[in-house]
Write a protein that holds these residues in place. Structure first.
Motif, PDB file in Angstrom:
ATOM      1  N   ALA A  72       0.827  -1.213   0.000  1.00 20.66           N
ATOM      2  CA  ALA A  72       0.000   0.000   0.000  1.00 20.66           C
ATOM      3  C   ALA A  72       0.860   1.261   0.000  1.00 20.66           C
ATOM      4  O   ALA A  72       0.517   2.258  -0.648  1.00 20.66           O
ATOM      5  N   GLU A  73       1.975   1.240   0.694  1.00 20.95           N
ATOM      6  CA  GLU A  73       2.879   2.390   0.684  1.00 20.95           C
ATOM      7  C   GLU A  73       3.491   2.576  -0.700  1.00 20.95           C
ATOM      8  O   GLU A  73       3.669   3.712  -1.163  1.00 20.95           O
ATOM      9  N   VAL A  81      -1.879  16.069   6.317  1.00 21.41           N
ATOM     10  CA  VAL A  81      -1.749  16.509   7.705  1.00 21.41           C
ATOM     11  C   VAL A  81      -2.401  17.867   7.955  1.00 21.41           C
ATOM     12  O   VAL A  81      -2.667  18.217   9.114  1.00 21.41           O
ATOM     13  N   SER A  82      -2.662  18.645   6.900  1.00 20.08           N
ATOM     14  CA  SER A  82      -3.200  20.000   7.106  1.00 20.08           C
ATOM     15  C   SER A  82      -4.488  20.031   7.914  1.00 20.08           C
ATOM     16  O   SER A  82      -4.642  20.895   8.803  1.00 20.08           O
ATOM     17  N   GLY A  88       2.435   9.956  11.240  1.00 21.93           N
ATOM     18  CA  GLY A  88       2.711   8.608  11.735  1.00 21.93           C
ATOM     19  C   GLY A  88       1.508   7.691  11.607  1.00 21.93           C
ATOM     20  O   GLY A  88       1.640   6.524  11.227  1.00 21.93           O
ATOM     21  N   ASP A  89       0.322   8.207  11.936  1.00 26.15           N
ATOM     22  CA  ASP A  89      -0.896   7.394  11.801  1.00 26.15           C
ATOM     23  C   ASP A  89      -1.158   7.036  10.336  1.00 26.15           C
ATOM     24  O   ASP A  89      -1.610   5.921  10.033  1.00 26.15           O
ATOM     25  N   TYR A  90      -0.900   7.970   9.451  1.00 29.09           N
ATOM     26  CA  TYR A  90      -1.116   7.722   8.024  1.00 29.09           C
ATOM     27  C   TYR A  90      -0.233   6.558   7.542  1.00 29.09           C
ATOM     28  O   TYR A  90      -0.695   5.659   6.824  1.00 29.09           O
ATOM     29  N   ALA A 145      -1.245  -1.233   7.761  1.00 35.59           N
ATOM     30  CA  ALA A 145      -2.361  -2.082   8.162  1.00 35.59           C
ATOM     31  C   ALA A 145      -3.214  -2.460   6.951  1.00 35.59           C
ATOM     32  O   ALA A 145      -3.721  -3.586   6.857  1.00 35.59           O
ATOM     33  N   LEU A 146      -3.362  -1.532   6.014  1.00 35.86           N
ATOM     34  CA  LEU A 146      -4.109  -1.828   4.794  1.00 35.86           C
ATOM     35  C   LEU A 146      -3.432  -2.938   4.000  1.00 35.86           C
ATOM     36  O   LEU A 146      -4.103  -3.824   3.442  1.00 35.86           O
TER      37      LEU A 146
END
Length: 370
Positions: free
Chosen positions: A221-222, A240-241, A339-341, A347-348
């Motif tokens: 996914a990355e 992030v904005s 970091g969550d992204y 996880a995806l």
């Protein structure tokens, strides 16, 4: 053998002795020597005793023939003899050059076969799974990994684990309502962690530019959102904005200008990459000497190192610029969002892999089944 330093002999050099012999033959005919009869050759032959054996007679005949040939050679002009000697020497050197050229081609062929085998045995997808290296797989096939790539893989595995730890510490710090000065320390540690990744990539790309460009060290996914071996700075700013509010009008303006500047820089690098691809394609697909084409293409591929370095420099500069525009609490929220992204993309990938392989049940499902 270094393909870049291989010297290929042009084919025209092999034809030079043939043209030279033709020129000499024309000069020889024009001199009129062939039109005039050769001078008579008088050879004195000693009588052979009747009681001499047949072997001696045979030997005498061979000696007589040798003397005839010697006398005939002696009648030729010295200029012709010199040219004939030069022709023989040129032909000998031409054969030697041709032999060396063929040997070089054989070496190039063997080297290309070796490179193709190394390419087919390059680090494969699946070596890195859910943020950790498959150490058993790595130990089982050590010859298939470039040493620089193997070092990066292990370092990146540790980097992902440290990333999770740093994000957890930052989240706890925000929930504890600490002051901006202490919070800024956590944010700086998180940014430095990304800078460390850029330094690791700078070493790895010199070991194997294809590996970094392909994103094999990241999850599928990355890789889907990858741009020149990493994330696209303008897209990350857009992600992030929304988590940076409240923002002042001045901050919104400066972030908008930063996104526009990043897009312009990204477009310039992307056009440069497209041009590099075009040049390599034309080099490989063109007519000519195949080993020389491959060698030339390999030299041009060194440009990948420059593009990855420039892209990572743009990523680092973007993080630094955003950090200067935001307050510590805003920077902390933005860093957590980044970091969550990344973790959600990982996880995806895991969820997608489980749907493709239904027999691979996650460990949590086993726990629920008890």
């Amino acid at each position: 053998m270094n393909l870049g330093s291989t010297q290929f002999v042009p084919s025209s050099r092999f034809c030079k002795p043939i043209h030279q012999m033709t020129t000499i033959w024309d000069e020889f005919k024009s001199s009129g020597y062939l039109d005039s009869p050769p001078p008579p050759v008088i050879i004195d032959i000693d009588p052979i005793p009747e009681n001499q054996s047949e072997d001696v007679s045979s030997h005498g005949n061979l000696g007589s023939s040798s003397r005839k040939l010697h006398d005939q050679q002696a009648t030729k002009p010295d200029k012709v003899l010199r040219r004939q000697a030069q022709n023989r020497e040129a032909a000998r050197k031409s054969r030697l050059r041709k032999k060396a050229y063929v040997q070089q081609l054989e070496k190039c062929k063997q080297r290309l076969i070796q490179l193709e085998q190394e390419r087919d045995q390059s680090p494969r997808q699946g070596l890195y799974v859910d943020g950790s290296l498959d150490s058993i797989h790595l130990a089982a096939y050590p010859e298939r990994l470039n040493q620089g790539v193997a070092t990066f893989e292990m370092g990146y595995g540790r980097w992902v684990e440290d990333q999770k730890r740093l994000m957890s510490e930052l989240r706890n710090a925000m929930n504890s309502n600490i002051g901006d000065m202490e919070l800024a320390v956590y944010v700086k540690n998180g940014l430095n962690h990304f800078y460390d990744l850029f330094s690791m990539k700078a070493l790895a790309v010199k070991a194997d530019a294809f590996y970094i460009m392909s994103g094999l060290w990241r999850t599928p996914a990355e890789r889907l959102f990858s741009w020149i071996g990493g994330f696209r700075p303008s897209e990350i700013l857009k992600v992030v904005s929304p988590h940076l509010d409240p923002l002042s009008e001045q901050q919104r303006l400066e972030i908008s200008l930063l996104i526009r500047s990043c897009q312009q820089a990204e477009d310039a690098l992307s056009k440069g990459m497209d041009r590099l691809y075009q040049i390599i394609t034309e080099t490989i697909a063109g007519d000519g000497n195949y080993p020389r084409q491959v060698s030339s293409a390999m030299e041009k591929l060194q440009g990948l190192i420059t593009f990855v370095s420039q892209a990572d420099h743009l990523r680092q500069e973007t993080l630094q610029q955003v950090y200067r525009l935001l307050s510590p609490s805003q920077a902390a929220r933005g860093l957590l969002a980044l970091g969550d992204y990344i973790q959600r993309l990982q996880a995806l990938s895991s969820a997608w892999a489980s749907t493709r392989h239904p027999n691979c049940v996650p460990s949590s499902a086993h726990g629920n089944g008890k």
